[in-house]
Design a protein around this motif. Structure first.
Motif, PDB file in Angstrom:
ATOM      1  N   THR A  16      24.744  45.114  37.836  1.00  0.00           N
ATOM      2  CA  THR A  16      25.946  45.516  38.550  1.00  0.00           C
ATOM      3  C   THR A  16      27.050  45.801  37.543  1.00  0.00           C
ATOM      4  OG1 THR A  16      25.296  44.008  40.329  1.00  0.00           O
ATOM      5  CG2 THR A  16      27.547  44.848  40.369  1.00  0.00           C
ATOM      6  N   PRO A  17      27.689  46.972  37.651  1.00  0.00           N
ATOM      7  CA  PRO A  17      28.793  47.268  36.725  1.00  0.00           C
ATOM      8  C   PRO A  17      29.931  46.256  36.887  1.00  0.00           C
ATOM      9  CG  PRO A  17      28.112  49.241  37.904  1.00  0.00           C
ATOM     10  CD  PRO A  17      27.390  48.088  38.533  1.00  0.00           C
ATOM     11  N   THR A  18      30.639  46.038  35.821  1.00  0.00           N
ATOM     12  CA  THR A  18      31.724  45.066  35.818  1.00  0.00           C
ATOM     13  C   THR A  18      32.783  45.395  36.861  1.00  0.00           C
ATOM     14  OG1 THR A  18      31.350  44.719  33.466  1.00  0.00           O
ATOM     15  CG2 THR A  18      33.442  43.956  34.349  1.00  0.00           C
ATOM     16  N   LEU A  19      33.118  46.666  37.008  1.00  0.00           N
ATOM     17  CA  LEU A  19      34.150  47.056  37.962  1.00  0.00           C
ATOM     18  C   LEU A  19      33.732  46.777  39.405  1.00  0.00           C
ATOM     19  CD1 LEU A  19      35.383  50.388  36.339  1.00  0.00           C
ATOM     20  CD2 LEU A  19      36.405  48.106  36.201  1.00  0.00           C
ATOM     21  N   VAL A  20      32.457  46.943  39.702  1.00  0.00           N
ATOM     22  CA  VAL A  20      31.956  46.652  41.046  1.00  0.00           C
ATOM     23  C   VAL A  20      31.990  45.146  41.290  1.00  0.00           C
ATOM     24  CG1 VAL A  20      29.937  46.791  42.549  1.00  0.00           C
ATOM     25  CG2 VAL A  20      30.559  48.745  41.142  1.00  0.00           C
ATOM     26  N   THR A  21      31.598  44.371  40.291  1.00  0.00           N
ATOM     27  CA  THR A  21      31.658  42.910  40.422  1.00  0.00           C
ATOM     28  C   THR A  21      33.093  42.438  40.617  1.00  0.00           C
ATOM     29  OG1 THR A  21      29.708  42.729  39.002  1.00  0.00           O
ATOM     30  CG2 THR A  21      31.024  40.740  39.315  1.00  0.00           C
ATOM     31  N   ILE A  22      34.004  43.005  39.853  1.00  0.00           N
ATOM     32  CA  ILE A  22      35.419  42.642  39.999  1.00  0.00           C
ATOM     33  C   ILE A  22      35.923  42.989  41.390  1.00  0.00           C
ATOM     34  CG2 ILE A  22      37.752  43.245  39.225  1.00  0.00           C
ATOM     35  CD1 ILE A  22      36.550  43.460  36.383  1.00  0.00           C
ATOM     36  N   ALA A  23      35.535  44.150  41.901  1.00  0.00           N
ATOM     37  CA  ALA A  23      35.964  44.561  43.242  1.00  0.00           C
ATOM     38  C   ALA A  23      35.426  43.604  44.302  1.00  0.00           C
ATOM     39  CB  ALA A  23      35.503  45.990  43.525  1.00  0.00           C
ATOM     40  N   ALA A  24      34.170  43.215  44.187  1.00  0.00           N
ATOM     41  CA  ALA A  24      33.588  42.297  45.170  1.00  0.00           C
ATOM     42  C   ALA A  24      34.256  40.926  45.118  1.00  0.00           C
ATOM     43  CB  ALA A  24      32.080  42.168  44.931  1.00  0.00           C
ATOM     44  N   ILE A  25      34.500  40.434  43.919  1.00  0.00           N
ATOM     45  CA  ILE A  25      35.194  39.146  43.789  1.00  0.00           C
ATOM     46  C   ILE A  25      36.612  39.265  44.341  1.00  0.00           C
ATOM     47  CG2 ILE A  25      36.136  37.520  42.101  1.00  0.00           C
ATOM     48  CD1 ILE A  25      33.631  38.095  40.391  1.00  0.00           C
ATOM     49  N   ALA A  26      37.251  40.387  44.106  1.00  0.00           N
ATOM     50  CA  ALA A  26      38.620  40.591  44.595  1.00  0.00           C
ATOM     51  C   ALA A  26      38.679  40.619  46.116  1.00  0.00           C
ATOM     52  CB  ALA A  26      39.192  41.882  44.016  1.00  0.00           C
ATOM     53  N   ILE A  27      37.669  41.185  46.759  1.00  0.00           N
ATOM     54  CA  ILE A  27      37.647  41.208  48.223  1.00  0.00           C
ATOM     55  C   ILE A  27      37.679  39.779  48.760  1.00  0.00           C
ATOM     56  CG2 ILE A  27      36.260  41.751  50.266  1.00  0.00           C
ATOM     57  CD1 ILE A  27      35.241  44.233  48.744  1.00  0.00           C
ATOM     58  N   VAL A  28      36.783  38.956  48.259  1.00  0.00           N
ATOM     59  CA  VAL A  28      36.704  37.567  48.732  1.00  0.00           C
ATOM     60  C   VAL A  28      37.968  36.802  48.357  1.00  0.00           C
ATOM     61  CG1 VAL A  28      35.416  35.411  48.541  1.00  0.00           C
ATOM     62  CG2 VAL A  28      34.189  37.578  48.645  1.00  0.00           C
ATOM     63  N   THR A  29      38.442  36.981  47.144  1.00  0.00           N
ATOM     64  CA  THR A  29      39.623  36.253  46.683  1.00  0.00           C
ATOM     65  C   THR A  29      40.869  36.633  47.481  1.00  0.00           C
ATOM     66  OG1 THR A  29      38.677  36.185  44.468  1.00  0.00           O
ATOM     67  CG2 THR A  29      41.029  35.717  44.659  1.00  0.00           C
ATOM     68  N   VAL A  30      41.075  37.922  47.700  1.00  0.00           N
ATOM     69  CA  VAL A  30      42.256  38.367  48.440  1.00  0.00           C
ATOM     70  C   VAL A  30      42.234  37.824  49.865  1.00  0.00           C
ATOM     71  CG1 VAL A  30      43.367  40.406  49.438  1.00  0.00           C
ATOM     72  CG2 VAL A  30      42.720  40.400  47.038  1.00  0.00           C
ATOM     73  N   ARG A  31      41.061  37.841  50.498  1.00  0.00           N
ATOM     74  CA  ARG A  31      40.980  37.324  51.868  1.00  0.00           C
ATOM     75  C   ARG A  31      41.241  35.820  51.913  1.00  0.00           C
ATOM     76  NH1 ARG A  31      41.783  41.629  51.653  1.00  0.00           N
ATOM     77  NH2 ARG A  31      40.689  43.389  52.457  1.00  0.00           N
ATOM     78  N   CYS A  32      40.683  35.076  50.965  1.00  0.00           N
ATOM     79  CA  CYS A  32      40.904  33.621  50.938  1.00  0.00           C
ATOM     80  C   CYS A  32      42.367  33.290  50.648  1.00  0.00           C
ATOM     81  CB  CYS A  32      39.990  32.971  49.900  1.00  0.00           C
ATOM     82  SG  CYS A  32      38.261  32.972  50.362  1.00  0.00           S
ATOM     83  N   VAL A  33      42.974  34.001  49.707  1.00  0.00           N
ATOM     84  CA  VAL A  33      44.376  33.756  49.390  1.00  0.00           C
ATOM     85  C   VAL A  33      45.264  34.132  50.575  1.00  0.00           C
ATOM     86  CG1 VAL A  33      46.290  34.503  47.902  1.00  0.00           C
ATOM     87  CG2 VAL A  33      44.093  33.899  46.895  1.00  0.00           C
ATOM     88  N   ASP A  34      44.935  35.224  51.269  1.00  0.00           N
ATOM     89  CA  ASP A  34      45.690  35.596  52.471  1.00  0.00           C
ATOM     90  C   ASP A  34      45.662  34.480  53.511  1.00  0.00           C
ATOM     91  OD1 ASP A  34      46.500  38.052  51.559  1.00  0.00           O
ATOM     92  OD2 ASP A  34      44.966  39.194  52.628  1.00  0.00           O
TER      93      ASP A  34
END
Length: 157
Positions: A16-34
């Protein structure tokens, strides 16, 4: 003999490219922080009041449950995206379009603005506030759709 066949039949998967991994982690992180910020802002009594207000009518209950389903779908998309499923990024894009349009319309007075609304006096102020609020999601979509490595990863999977 079965062990040899299983090894030769397996195919190497692309990392998995780094940018895709970062995007997936960001989805989960943003929702949890929200969610954490919402719970922190409202407190226990505010959360109960929010839930009670959101189940006053069938339409409000439907909107409340639809927002919870969208939250679950977005988190599922994050896990699917890491596995290289192209439909995951398109479903995430669709959820962002739906939530953005609904928030904008609700803030303009269509729908149920008492539940989901953005502060602003004119439609331009509301749209600006919405774009600022959706900026992390726009960055995630950028990481999933624009870089060549991300596009190639989803095309080859």
């Amino acid at each position: 003999m079965d062990i040899i066949r299983k090894r030769s039949a397996s195919h190497a998967r692309l990392n998995t490219p780094t940018l895709v991994t970062i995007a997936a982690i960001a989805i989960v992180t943003v929702r949890c922080v929200d969610l954490l910020m919402l719970f922190n802002t409202l407190g226990p009594s505010g959360i109960l009041d929010f839930i009670q207000r959101s189940i006053q009518t069938w339409a409000l209950t439907l909107i409340f449950f639809a927002s919870l389903v969208m939250l679950c779908v977005e988190v599922r998309c994050a896990f699917v995206i890491v596995r290289g499923r192209n439909w995951g990024r398109w479903v995430f894009l669709l959820t962002q379009v739906i939530s953005g349009v609904y928030l904008w319309l609700a803030s303009l007075g269509w729908g149920y603005p008492e539940l989901f609304s953005i502060a602003g006096e004119t439609s331009q102020e509301i749209l600006h506030s919405l774009m600022v609020q959706k900026l992390p999601d726009l960055l995630i979509l950028f990481l999933l759709f624009v870089p060549a490595s991300s596009r190639r990863f989803f095309r080859l999977q």
